[in-house]
Scaffold this active site. Structure first.
Site, PDB file in Angstrom:
ATOM      1  CG  MET A  87      -2.361  -1.071   0.846  1.00  0.00           C
ATOM      2  SD  MET A  87      -3.140  -0.672  -0.252  1.00  0.00           S
ATOM      3  CE  MET A  87      -4.199  -2.064  -0.310  1.00  0.00           C
ATOM      4  CE1 TYR A 177      -1.025   1.845  14.436  1.00  0.00           C
ATOM      5  CE2 TYR A 177      -1.463   3.470  16.389  1.00  0.00           C
ATOM      6  CZ  TYR A 177      -1.843   2.421  15.198  1.00  0.00           C
ATOM      7  OH  TYR A 177      -3.318   1.764  15.746  1.00  0.00           O
ATOM      8  CB  THR A 214      -3.346  -8.408  16.660  1.00  0.00           C
ATOM      9  OG1 THR A 214      -2.431  -7.512  17.109  1.00  0.00           O
ATOM     10  CG2 THR A 214      -4.498  -8.219  15.798  1.00  0.00           C
TER      11      THR A 214
END
Ligand code: NDP
Length: 288
Positions: A87, A177, A214
């Site tokens: 991406m 981020y 995760t």
């Protein structure tokens, strides 16, 4: 006595028109999920497969995508395909949408979820790194949305954007981020306004997540960040899909651990900032 009464009436009025989620809502729907080789994206693909959707997933690692597609077909997906690529490249982001058009003729839901891997660290003013991260975590979201708009207009579809508490409140040690996540809120919240003005029936659901278990998040925060226990990725993935299917404006997961800090942000910002700073083991960070 009047205030709680009015509050109750308003709450009843607000919730009375709300539809309940049913898995059939996703049956036969054509859905793109980005960043679906691992983590929350992978779990979203499995839920959608179980609900009988057509699924197109993306990420860079082909071998992982192949495994997820195989599992999706076993779980009952109407169809499942993948497209691997980065991406960082806006051409790739647009090509994913073109592939969906070639496969299905249109799409019903675009779930934007991918992010670059992150290490907690001080901001080093590295503009090049920042630009690369913004390409992946923000601009590719814009590129895919722009490419998908004509199809989503026709299908009166949904855009689901996976964001973070770090996209609503300032967090240290994750400046690039957080920048991308705040940008997503600005872009999609403003776009939603234009959709309403132009009677464009595309819903936009922004998902504000707390810490989720995760592998990437556990590795990135291990020993440096103490929070409430990380929430399960499987349930998180389902809540995101429900929010998109119900065309909700925002999803907060887990609700209380994420919504309360966002409310405090405007009332007691300095206190909230202080509490957030206390969650980090700064000494440990210096060792890295
Ligand atoms: P993961 O790291 O598990 O998954 C990220 C996905 O993005 C992978 O499929 C990865 O696959 C893909 N990806 C990474 N870089 C690129 C790239 N350059 N081009 C294309 N795809 C890429 O992330 P999570 O499941 O933890 O997070 C999912 C979403 O949830 C993110 O938007 C994140 O910000 C948000 N979130 C997560 C939280 C958490 O605690 N986990 C908390 C708050 C928000 P590959 O490497 O093969 O390309």
């Amino acid at each position: 006595i009047l205030v709680p009464f009015v509050g109750l009436v308003l709450a009843l009025w607000f919730y009375s028109g709300k539809e309940d989620f049913k898995p059939e809502m996703l049956q036969g729907k054509r859905v793109i999920v980005t960043g679906a080789s691992t983590g929350i994206g992978e779990q979203m693909a499995y839920h959608l497969a179980h609900m009988g959707s057509h699924i197109l997933i993306t990420a860079r690692t082909e071998a992982k995508l192949q495994k997820v597609v195989t599992r999706c077909l076993e779980l009952g997906a109407a169809s499942a395909s993948y497209m691997n690529g980065s991406m960082e490249d806006m051409g790739f982001a647009q090509d994913v949408v073109k592939k969906a058009e070639a496969l299905w003729g249109s799409i019903d839901m675009l779930i934007l979820n991918h992010v670059t891997a992150m290490n907690l660290s001080y901001f080093h003013s590295n503009t090049e790194e920042m630009q690369k991260l913004l390409n992946v975590n923000f601009l590719s979201y814009v590129a895919m949305t722009t490419a998908a708009l004509p199809m989503l207009k026709n299908s009166e579809g949904s855009i689901v954007v996976v964001s973070s508490l770090a996209g609503k409140i300032g967090f240290p040690f994750m400046v690039p981020y957080a920048t991308a996540k705040f940008a997503l809120d600005g872009f999609f919240s403003s776009l939603r306004q234009e959709f309403v003005i132009r009677n464009t029936n595309i819903s936009i659901t922004l998902c504000i997540l707390g810490l989720i278990n995760t592998d990437t998040a556990m590795k990135a925060t291990s020993g440096m960040f103490s929070s409430f226990p990380a929430a399960p990725k499987e349930e998180c993935a389902l809540e995101i899909i429900k929010g998109g299917a119900l065309r909700q404006r925002e999803v907060y997961y887990k609700y209380s651990t994420v919504k309360i800090p966002v409310l405090f942000r405007d009332w007691v910002p300095d206190l909230l900032d202080y509490v957030i700073r206390t969650r980090f083991d700064v000494e440990k960070l210096k060792e890295n």
